[in-house]
Design a protein around this motif. Sequence first.
Motif, PDB file in Angstrom:
ATOM      1  N   THR A  82       0.816  -1.213   0.000  1.00  0.00           N
ATOM      2  CA  THR A  82       0.000   0.000   0.000  1.00  0.00           C
ATOM      3  C   THR A  82       0.849   1.262   0.000  1.00  0.00           C
ATOM      4  N   GLN A  85      -0.555   3.904  -2.382  1.00  0.00           N
ATOM      5  CA  GLN A  85      -1.986   4.149  -2.296  1.00  0.00           C
ATOM      6  C   GLN A  85      -2.258   5.648  -2.213  1.00  0.00           C
ATOM      7  N   ARG A  86      -3.245   6.087  -2.971  1.00  0.00           N
ATOM      8  CA  ARG A  86      -3.618   7.508  -2.960  1.00  0.00           C
ATOM      9  C   ARG A  86      -4.673   7.765  -1.890  1.00  0.00           C
ATOM     10  N   ASN A  87      -4.653   8.977  -1.327  1.00  0.00           N
ATOM     11  CA  ASN A  87      -5.708   9.373  -0.409  1.00  0.00           C
ATOM     12  C   ASN A  87      -6.909   9.792  -1.230  1.00  0.00           C
ATOM     13  N   THR A  88      -8.064   9.220  -0.910  1.00  0.00           N
ATOM     14  CA  THR A  88      -9.259   9.560  -1.669  1.00  0.00           C
ATOM     15  C   THR A  88     -10.075  10.663  -1.000  1.00  0.00           C
ATOM     16  N   ALA A  89      -9.929  10.856   0.306  1.00  0.00           N
ATOM     17  CA  ALA A  89     -10.666  11.909   1.002  1.00  0.00           C
ATOM     18  C   ALA A  89      -9.775  13.143   1.127  1.00  0.00           C
ATOM     19  N   PRO A  90     -10.305  14.333   0.810  1.00  0.00           N
ATOM     20  CA  PRO A  90      -9.485  15.548   0.957  1.00  0.00           C
ATOM     21  C   PRO A  90      -9.238  15.857   2.426  1.00  0.00           C
ATOM     22  N   ALA A  91      -8.099  16.477   2.713  1.00  0.00           N
ATOM     23  CA  ALA A  91      -7.729  16.808   4.087  1.00  0.00           C
ATOM     24  C   ALA A  91      -8.633  17.901   4.648  1.00  0.00           C
TER      25      ALA A  91
END
Length: 132
Positions: A82, A85-91
């Motif tokens: 992982t 792996q990209r973050n899908t939820a914005p900070a």
Amino acid sequence: MFLFLTVVQALIAAMLVGVILVQKSEGGGLGVGGSPSGLMSARGAANFLTRATSVLATLFVVLSIVLAAMAVNETTGRDIDTSLQRNTAPATPAQPVDPLGGAANPAAPAPAPAAPAGGDVPADPLSGAAKQ
């Protein structure tokens, strides 16, 4: 062991291709003529090449099954990587973008200038007289 068997299978595949190409077919193939007696007669060569083809094909299939079983055992139990792996939820929540660049209502009239602080009434621009 897996790499060694993969190399052996590649060699068997190359030999199988060679044996198949040397066989005489209806169109002549790449078969080479020989002396009429012994192993290199037409009948002896055909029997040898047929047996060689069947043995090499059997070895190829058996090695394919063994390599498939070994590949399953080698890859079982690995964790999924992982690290990419990209973050899908914005900070932070995204702010709405103003398409007009800050001018909320461009058709609204500009506010009137404020009266001078001294209490003087500005002059009428058309007549030049002070307003009453």
